[in-house]
Design a protein around this motif. Sequence first.
Motif, PDB file in Angstrom:
ATOM      1  N   PRO A  36       0.868  -1.322   0.139  1.00 24.13           N
ATOM      2  CA  PRO A  36       0.066  -0.055  -0.032  1.00 24.13           C
ATOM      3  C   PRO A  36       0.803   1.256   0.117  1.00 24.13           C
ATOM      4  O   PRO A  36       1.985   1.121   0.290  1.00 24.13           O
ATOM      5  N   ASP A  37       0.331   2.478  -0.498  1.00 21.16           N
ATOM      6  CA  ASP A  37       0.898   3.704  -0.308  1.00 21.16           C
ATOM      7  C   ASP A  37       0.890   4.166   0.884  1.00 21.16           C
ATOM      8  O   ASP A  37      -0.280   3.881   1.802  1.00 21.16           O
ATOM      9  N   GLU A  52      -2.364   5.828   2.428  1.00 16.99           N
ATOM     10  CA  GLU A  52      -3.609   4.951   2.480  1.00 16.99           C
ATOM     11  C   GLU A  52      -3.897   4.720   3.986  1.00 16.99           C
ATOM     12  O   GLU A  52      -5.294   4.220   4.235  1.00 16.99           O
ATOM     13  N   ARG A  96      -6.976   6.516   5.368  1.00 17.84           N
ATOM     14  CA  ARG A  96      -8.736   6.385   4.894  1.00 17.84           C
ATOM     15  C   ARG A  96      -9.274   5.895   5.828  1.00 17.84           C
ATOM     16  O   ARG A  96      -9.140   4.954   6.627  1.00 17.84           O
TER      17      ARG A  96
END
Length: 114
Positions: A107-108, A111, A114
């Motif tokens: 994942p970045d 993220e 979120r």
Amino acid sequence: MNAGETARLKRLAAGYAIERVAPFEDVTGLASALVRRYLLGLGDSLDGYAASWDASREDPDGCTWPEWAALGLDVRARYIGLEIAQCTVAMLDQIASSETDIHDVMPDAWEIGR
């Protein structure tokens, strides 16, 4: 087969399957969890087990096993337990072979917000 016999068959099959997958069990308990999952649909699969047994009851040496209806609960449970154990080991192999690619898409960092 009445509900009590089906419950007993399920318990016996679970025991045989757990015994067969014991060498594949680890600290996660995944092998026994898969056995329990596969046992959930046992009631719906009994006709399939009977048909499979009856279709394959002649061994390569020409000996013929009794028909499903003539088998005791213990033999039926062993047959079902063996099939469930085979399914479990096949699924464990599938998981192990796909697990190496699971971390390929990281994942970045943003993220997590979120």
